[in-house]
Design a protein around this motif. Sequence first.
Motif, PDB file in Angstrom:
ATOM      1  N   SER A   1      46.068  19.649  43.331  1.00 52.15           N
ATOM      2  CA  SER A   1      45.128  19.870  42.245  1.00 52.15           C
ATOM      3  C   SER A   1      44.243  18.644  42.072  1.00 52.15           C
ATOM      4  O   SER A   1      44.577  17.547  42.515  1.00 52.15           O
ATOM      5  CB  SER A   1      45.873  20.151  40.937  1.00 52.15           C
ATOM      6  OG  SER A   1      46.647  19.021  40.575  1.00 52.15           O
ATOM      7  N   ARG A   2      43.119  18.820  41.410  1.00 51.44           N
ATOM      8  CA  ARG A   2      42.185  17.713  41.213  1.00 51.44           C
ATOM      9  C   ARG A   2      42.709  16.721  40.177  1.00 51.44           C
ATOM     10  O   ARG A   2      42.287  15.568  40.148  1.00 51.44           O
ATOM     11  CB  ARG A   2      40.822  18.237  40.771  1.00 51.44           C
ATOM     12  CG  ARG A   2      40.822  18.930  39.423  1.00 51.44           C
ATOM     13  CD  ARG A   2      39.446  19.454  39.058  1.00 51.44           C
ATOM     14  NE  ARG A   2      39.443  20.187  37.801  1.00 51.44           N
ATOM     15  CZ  ARG A   2      39.267  19.617  36.624  1.00 51.44           C
ATOM     16  NH1 ARG A   2      39.083  18.320  36.546  1.00 51.44           N
ATOM     17  NH2 ARG A   2      39.268  20.329  35.516  1.00 51.44           N
ATOM     18  N   GLN A   3      43.635  17.149  39.311  1.00 47.60           N
ATOM     19  CA  GLN A   3      44.180  16.275  38.282  1.00 47.60           C
ATOM     20  C   GLN A   3      45.566  15.791  38.671  1.00 47.60           C
ATOM     21  O   GLN A   3      46.320  16.503  39.340  1.00 47.60           O
ATOM     22  CB  GLN A   3      44.244  17.003  36.937  1.00 47.60           C
ATOM     23  CG  GLN A   3      42.870  17.329  36.359  1.00 47.60           C
ATOM     24  CD  GLN A   3      42.984  18.154  35.095  1.00 47.60           C
ATOM     25  OE1 GLN A   3      43.371  19.308  35.142  1.00 47.60           O
ATOM     26  NE2 GLN A   3      42.643  17.567  33.970  1.00 47.60           N
TER      27      GLN A   3
ATOM     28  N   ARG B   1      49.735  12.655  34.656  1.00 46.73           N
ATOM     29  CA  ARG B   1      48.728  12.316  33.649  1.00 46.73           C
ATOM     30  C   ARG B   1      48.452  13.521  32.749  1.00 46.73           C
ATOM     31  O   ARG B   1      48.276  13.366  31.541  1.00 46.73           O
ATOM     32  CB  ARG B   1      47.449  11.853  34.331  1.00 46.73           C
ATOM     33  CG  ARG B   1      46.359  11.409  33.372  1.00 46.73           C
ATOM     34  CD  ARG B   1      45.234  10.721  34.127  1.00 46.73           C
ATOM     35  NE  ARG B   1      45.682   9.458  34.698  1.00 46.73           N
ATOM     36  CZ  ARG B   1      45.002   8.776  35.609  1.00 46.73           C
ATOM     37  NH1 ARG B   1      43.854   9.251  36.068  1.00 46.73           N
ATOM     38  NH2 ARG B   1      45.452   7.630  36.067  1.00 46.73           N
ATOM     39  N   VAL B   2      48.435  14.716  33.333  1.00 42.04           N
ATOM     40  CA  VAL B   2      48.222  15.924  32.539  1.00 42.04           C
ATOM     41  C   VAL B   2      49.379  16.128  31.569  1.00 42.04           C
ATOM     42  O   VAL B   2      49.185  16.432  30.389  1.00 42.04           O
ATOM     43  CB  VAL B   2      48.073  17.154  33.462  1.00 42.04           C
ATOM     44  CG1 VAL B   2      48.001  18.439  32.639  1.00 42.04           C
ATOM     45  CG2 VAL B   2      46.830  17.027  34.325  1.00 42.04           C
TER      46      VAL B   2
ATOM     47  N   LYS C   1      38.123  15.444  43.993  1.00 43.83           N
ATOM     48  CA  LYS C   1      38.550  16.835  43.833  1.00 43.83           C
ATOM     49  C   LYS C   1      38.635  17.536  45.185  1.00 43.83           C
ATOM     50  O   LYS C   1      39.639  18.207  45.495  1.00 43.83           O
ATOM     51  CB  LYS C   1      37.556  17.563  42.917  1.00 43.83           C
ATOM     52  CG  LYS C   1      37.783  19.059  42.824  1.00 43.83           C
ATOM     53  CD  LYS C   1      36.670  19.710  42.013  1.00 43.83           C
ATOM     54  CE  LYS C   1      36.796  21.223  42.028  1.00 43.83           C
ATOM     55  NZ  LYS C   1      35.690  21.879  41.291  1.00 43.83           N
TER      56      LYS C   1
ATOM     57  N   GLU D   1      39.171  20.194  30.207  1.00 36.69           N
ATOM     58  CA  GLU D   1      39.624  19.964  31.577  1.00 36.69           C
ATOM     59  C   GLU D   1      41.039  20.451  31.826  1.00 36.69           C
ATOM     60  O   GLU D   1      41.477  20.560  32.969  1.00 36.69           O
ATOM     61  CB  GLU D   1      39.534  18.473  31.916  1.00 36.69           C
ATOM     62  CG  GLU D   1      40.402  17.579  31.055  1.00 36.69           C
ATOM     63  CD  GLU D   1      39.676  17.068  29.831  1.00 36.69           C
ATOM     64  OE1 GLU D   1      40.143  16.078  29.233  1.00 36.69           O
ATOM     65  OE2 GLU D   1      38.637  17.668  29.478  1.00 36.69           O
ATOM     66  N   ASN D   2      41.772  20.773  30.735  1.00 32.07           N
ATOM     67  CA  ASN D   2      43.136  21.276  30.886  1.00 32.07           C
ATOM     68  C   ASN D   2      43.239  22.773  30.625  1.00 32.07           C
ATOM     69  O   ASN D   2      44.348  23.302  30.536  1.00 32.07           O
ATOM     70  CB  ASN D   2      44.083  20.530  29.933  1.00 32.07           C
ATOM     71  CG  ASN D   2      44.241  19.080  30.303  1.00 32.07           C
ATOM     72  OD1 ASN D   2      44.193  18.733  31.474  1.00 32.07           O
ATOM     73  ND2 ASN D   2      44.413  18.213  29.320  1.00 32.07           N
TER      74      ASN D   2
END
Length: 385
Positions: A271-273, A277-278, A262, A320-321
């Motif tokens: 961003s950390r994500q 994938r998001v 992160k 997490e989203n």
Amino acid sequence: MDASLKELSKLEKLTASSSGRNKASSVSDSLDSLLVALESVRANIDDISEEAWESISQNIEAKKKEIDDRQKEIYSVTAKLGKAIDKKFPATLPSYPDLFESDASISALEGAIALHFLRTGQFEAAQAFFEESNVDIPSELRSQFIELHSILRALRGQDIGPALLWASRHREFLQSRGSPLEFYLHRSQYIRLLLSSHPANFHDAVAYVKAQMRPFFQDHQAEFQRLMACAVYLPLSRLQTSHYADLASPSLHFELEPLFAKEYCASLGMSRQVPLRVVGDIGGGGALAKIEKCRRVMRERKSEWSQRDELPIEINLAPENQYHSIFTCPVSKEQSTEHNPPMMMTCGHVVARDSLQKLAKSSGRVKCPYCPTESLSSSALQVYF
């Protein structure tokens, strides 16, 4: 998706070797066993007696039954998997025109795919994609992601040295974010020294705190007290049953990987994500099907929610989203801003400030549109968030 994943797991077990409800051989195992037996018969066909032929015939029938039984199980689970998927996605997704026709959009899509490969550590796939597409990722950025995954592998192997070196080089950046990464890395090393089987390592652990962790004392005083006090409950068996059991948990070290990733991505302005994938988790998790169903129903009823083609549905997202709170005024249908924040009345209902001003009477009192019997003073309002 739980039901679909459950049936998929069953199917994987059935097709795997020596698994299933009866621990029977898989189809491929049964065929391989039968093939070996037939090859043995072929090699010694001249010396086989009538009793041996009878045994071979029975073996073939037994293997055939095994294969038939396993095939029935596979067909049954496959049918259940199909039903679970159909239940999760009852509406077929519409066909849209090609969204990536222009050179700019194609370049953006290829860049997102290339970055996805780099961020997830799939460097061989990324290299192949670079060679087959026109995407151009700066070599410096590629090197940075290689460094990231190299450090993550070191953390996985309980080597915090590379991560500490990076954190010390970027201490000013981490402090500006209020990140505890560097302190947690030192804490992990201290706990490892403390829990080492050799008694002399207790003094090494204390020396490590004095030499490496003093700069963090001011910001983590309470945690420092816990780190020192937990030594009273050594060895490990006592520590695990004390008030400091969390310091003996392996998760204390495992949590360093996502935290480091992160902060490293934040230093690159990312961003950390991983974005793709998001998108896959949210859209593939049922959001697209729900949106299309709502659009179809509203189209059939010829009803419109707003001129912005918005839909009156809520998509449940994983924690997490959930990135930030968005408030839409139920009166004006407008999203709140810093100049038009949401306001909560004493009755508990929330509307935007502009809507409250329009609802206010000349007497300075506000009549809540959802509580006909309640009239509130405008001074009894507060900013909601």
